[in-house]
Design a protein around this motif. Structure first.
Motif, PDB file in Angstrom:
ATOM      1  N   ASN A 141      32.197   9.160  -9.052  1.00 49.29           N
ATOM      2  CA  ASN A 141      31.139   9.850  -8.321  1.00 49.29           C
ATOM      3  C   ASN A 141      30.805  11.223  -8.907  1.00 49.29           C
ATOM      4  O   ASN A 141      29.913  11.898  -8.394  1.00 49.29           O
ATOM      5  N   LYS A 142      31.516  11.629  -9.936  1.00 47.48           N
ATOM      6  CA  LYS A 142      31.286  12.933 -10.551  1.00 47.48           C
ATOM      7  C   LYS A 142      30.553  12.764 -11.875  1.00 47.48           C
ATOM      8  O   LYS A 142      30.911  11.935 -12.707  1.00 47.48           O
ATOM      9  N   PHE A 143      29.557  13.576 -12.051  1.00 50.06           N
ATOM     10  CA  PHE A 143      28.755  13.535 -13.273  1.00 50.06           C
ATOM     11  C   PHE A 143      29.525  14.121 -14.456  1.00 50.06           C
ATOM     12  O   PHE A 143      29.537  13.567 -15.557  1.00 50.06           O
ATOM     13  N   VAL A 144      30.195  15.241 -14.217  1.00 48.68           N
ATOM     14  CA  VAL A 144      30.950  15.920 -15.275  1.00 48.68           C
ATOM     15  C   VAL A 144      32.355  16.253 -14.787  1.00 48.68           C
ATOM     16  O   VAL A 144      32.528  16.707 -13.653  1.00 48.68           O
ATOM     17  N   THR A 145      33.336  15.990 -15.629  1.00 48.37           N
ATOM     18  CA  THR A 145      34.714  16.427 -15.372  1.00 48.37           C
ATOM     19  C   THR A 145      35.163  17.257 -16.556  1.00 48.37           C
ATOM     20  O   THR A 145      35.133  16.790 -17.697  1.00 48.37           O
ATOM     21  N   VAL A 146      35.541  18.493 -16.283  1.00 48.77           N
ATOM     22  CA  VAL A 146      35.996  19.413 -17.332  1.00 48.77           C
ATOM     23  C   VAL A 146      37.487  19.650 -17.143  1.00 48.77           C
ATOM     24  O   VAL A 146      37.923  20.035 -16.054  1.00 48.77           O
ATOM     25  N   LEU A 183      40.738  21.708 -18.639  1.00 45.41           N
ATOM     26  CA  LEU A 183      41.301  22.753 -19.491  1.00 45.41           C
ATOM     27  C   LEU A 183      42.788  22.476 -19.647  1.00 45.41           C
ATOM     28  O   LEU A 183      43.466  22.176 -18.653  1.00 45.41           O
ATOM     29  N   TYR A 184      43.282  22.553 -20.868  1.00 42.09           N
ATOM     30  CA  TYR A 184      44.697  22.290 -21.087  1.00 42.09           C
ATOM     31  C   TYR A 184      45.260  23.228 -22.152  1.00 42.09           C
ATOM     32  O   TYR A 184      44.526  23.752 -22.993  1.00 42.09           O
ATOM     33  N   ASN A 185      46.558  23.436 -22.078  1.00 41.84           N
ATOM     34  CA  ASN A 185      47.254  24.268 -23.059  1.00 41.84           C
ATOM     35  C   ASN A 185      48.646  23.682 -23.261  1.00 41.84           C
ATOM     36  O   ASN A 185      49.333  23.354 -22.290  1.00 41.84           O
ATOM     37  N   LYS A 186      49.033  23.524 -24.501  1.00 44.48           N
ATOM     38  CA  LYS A 186      50.294  22.879 -24.840  1.00 44.48           C
ATOM     39  C   LYS A 186      50.397  21.509 -24.171  1.00 44.48           C
ATOM     40  O   LYS A 186      51.459  21.088 -23.708  1.00 44.48           O
ATOM     41  N   LEU A 187      49.218  20.831 -24.114  1.00 46.36           N
ATOM     42  CA  LEU A 187      49.079  19.475 -23.589  1.00 46.36           C
ATOM     43  C   LEU A 187      49.293  19.379 -22.079  1.00 46.36           C
ATOM     44  O   LEU A 187      49.339  18.279 -21.542  1.00 46.36           O
ATOM     45  N   LYS A 188      49.390  20.513 -21.403  1.00 47.67           N
ATOM     46  CA  LYS A 188      49.481  20.513 -19.950  1.00 47.67           C
ATOM     47  C   LYS A 188      48.148  20.946 -19.348  1.00 47.67           C
ATOM     48  O   LYS A 188      47.504  21.882 -19.837  1.00 47.67           O
ATOM     49  N   ILE A 189      47.762  20.273 -18.286  1.00 47.13           N
ATOM     50  CA  ILE A 189      46.503  20.576 -17.611  1.00 47.13           C
ATOM     51  C   ILE A 189      46.638  21.899 -16.862  1.00 47.13           C
ATOM     52  O   ILE A 189      47.560  22.084 -16.074  1.00 47.13           O
ATOM     53  N   VAL A 190      45.700  22.810 -17.116  1.00 44.41           N
ATOM     54  CA  VAL A 190      45.742  24.105 -16.436  1.00 44.41           C
ATOM     55  C   VAL A 190      44.572  24.278 -15.467  1.00 44.41           C
ATOM     56  O   VAL A 190      44.601  25.174 -14.615  1.00 44.41           O
ATOM     57  N   ALA A 191      43.549  23.446 -15.567  1.00 44.96           N
ATOM     58  CA  ALA A 191      42.431  23.505 -14.629  1.00 44.96           C
ATOM     59  C   ALA A 191      41.609  22.230 -14.747  1.00 44.96           C
ATOM     60  O   ALA A 191      41.502  21.655 -15.834  1.00 44.96           O
ATOM     61  N   VAL A 192      41.034  21.793 -13.623  1.00 51.01           N
ATOM     62  CA  VAL A 192      40.162  20.617 -13.600  1.00 51.01           C
ATOM     63  C   VAL A 192      38.942  20.956 -12.754  1.00 51.01           C
ATOM     64  O   VAL A 192      39.063  21.444 -11.624  1.00 51.01           O
ATOM     65  N   TYR A 193      37.764  20.694 -13.285  1.00 49.83           N
ATOM     66  CA  TYR A 193      36.515  20.896 -12.561  1.00 49.83           C
ATOM     67  C   TYR A 193      35.769  19.558 -12.560  1.00 49.83           C
ATOM     68  O   TYR A 193      35.322  19.098 -13.613  1.00 49.83           O
ATOM     69  N   ALA A 194      35.643  18.937 -11.406  1.00 49.06           N
ATOM     70  CA  ALA A 194      34.935  17.663 -11.274  1.00 49.06           C
ATOM     71  C   ALA A 194      33.681  17.914 -10.453  1.00 49.06           C
ATOM     72  O   ALA A 194      33.750  18.308  -9.279  1.00 49.06           O
ATOM     73  N   LEU A 195      32.517  17.687 -11.057  1.00 49.37           N
ATOM     74  CA  LEU A 195      31.253  18.119 -10.458  1.00 49.37           C
ATOM     75  C   LEU A 195      30.204  17.020 -10.461  1.00 49.37           C
ATOM     76  O   LEU A 195      30.098  16.243 -11.425  1.00 49.37           O
ATOM     77  N   THR A 196      29.425  16.952  -9.384  1.00 47.83           N
ATOM     78  CA  THR A 196      28.239  16.113  -9.386  1.00 47.83           C
ATOM     79  C   THR A 196      27.157  16.841 -10.177  1.00 47.83           C
ATOM     80  O   THR A 196      27.296  18.022 -10.539  1.00 47.83           O
ATOM     81  N   LYS A 197      26.056  16.160 -10.407  1.00 50.40           N
ATOM     82  CA  LYS A 197      24.964  16.801 -11.151  1.00 50.40           C
ATOM     83  C   LYS A 197      24.430  18.013 -10.390  1.00 50.40           C
ATOM     84  O   LYS A 197      24.140  19.051 -10.987  1.00 50.40           O
ATOM     85  N   ASN A 198      24.333  17.901  -9.073  1.00 49.64           N
ATOM     86  CA  ASN A 198      23.850  19.023  -8.265  1.00 49.64           C
ATOM     87  C   ASN A 198      24.825  20.195  -8.269  1.00 49.64           C
ATOM     88  O   ASN A 198      24.422  21.350  -8.149  1.00 49.64           O
ATOM     89  N   GLU A 199      26.113  19.883  -8.390  1.00 51.06           N
ATOM     90  CA  GLU A 199      27.133  20.932  -8.396  1.00 51.06           C
ATOM     91  C   GLU A 199      27.247  21.640  -9.742  1.00 51.06           C
ATOM     92  O   GLU A 199      27.834  22.721  -9.832  1.00 51.06           O
TER      93      GLU A 199
END
Length: 214
Positions: free
Chosen positions: A169-174, A176-192
């Motif tokens: 249901n999300k248009f874009v998922t971003v 961010l990772y460092n040393k192969l560990k996830i440090v942030a996740v942004y899951a957004l619809t097109k409107n978001e």
């Protein structure tokens, strides 16, 4: 060469991608390792025209993965362009300080076989035509103004990313990772995916990946 054999050639780098065994179908979580490597068709970058894993290439360096769904729908490429331009600029400004990798993966379910190695000639022919069309569209996206110099644009089938458990249901998922560990996740619809969200992701690159604002 079969699609399975193509992926087998890249099996060894998997050992270096995640310290924890990847588990299919688990949502991306901050503090967890990336689910593993994947080998999309690189449209731009040093490996353009090849199936190559940017996660494996950058290994323990900081990086971003941008997953884009339904990119072939009207105006969707234009909607994601500002985000990629901001990320590209931030990476460019930090080249002498920190090496940040970014791959924008455009996902489709219309290509039966992204690699073009299906056993059925007609399937291959249809895939070749559609892959060529998508490649041209993504090249135009990357070569727009400003040109994306640091973001690698890639094409993949959504089933190849099953282990990433991306939200349909999300248009874009971003990610961010460092040393192969996830440090942030942004899951957004097109409107978001608005100016505010792009700014938050830009701030995340600074706060989570060690980039500067200058």
């Amino acid at each position: 060469m079969s699609r399975h054999l193509v992926k087998l050639l890249f099996l060894t780098p998997l050992l270096f991608v995640a310290a924890d065994p990847p588990t299919d179908g688990q949502p991306l979580q901050v503090g967890k390792n990336l689910p593993g490597s994947f080998h999309p068709y690189n449209v731009t970058g040093p490996r353009a025209g090849k199936y190559h894993c940017q996660v494996t290439e950058h290994n323990y360096e900081p990086g971003l993965l941008v997953f884009v769904r339904d990119f072939d729908a009207p105006d969707n490429l234009g909607a994601v362009r500002p985000l990629l331009a901001v990320i590209d600029e931030r990476i460019e400004k930090n080249l002498t300080r920190v090496r940040i990798g970014c791959t924008a993966v455009f996902l489709t379910d219309k290509l039966t076989d992204v690699t073009g190695t299906a056993d059925t000639p007609k399937v291959n022919a249809d895939n070749d035509d559609l892959r060529e069309k998508f490649t041209k569209e993504l090249q135009d996206l990357a070569n727009g103004e400003p040109k994306l110099r640091n973001v690698v644009v890639a094409l993949d089938h959504k089933d190849d990313l099953k282990k990433y458990a991306l939200d349909d249901n999300k248009f874009v998922t971003v990610v961010l990772y460092n040393k192969l560990k996830i440090v942030a996740v942004y899951a957004l619809t097109k409107n978001e995916l608005n100016e505010k969200a792009v700014g938050e992701i830009n701030d995340g690159i600074t706060e989570k990946l060690g980039a500067t604002r200058k």
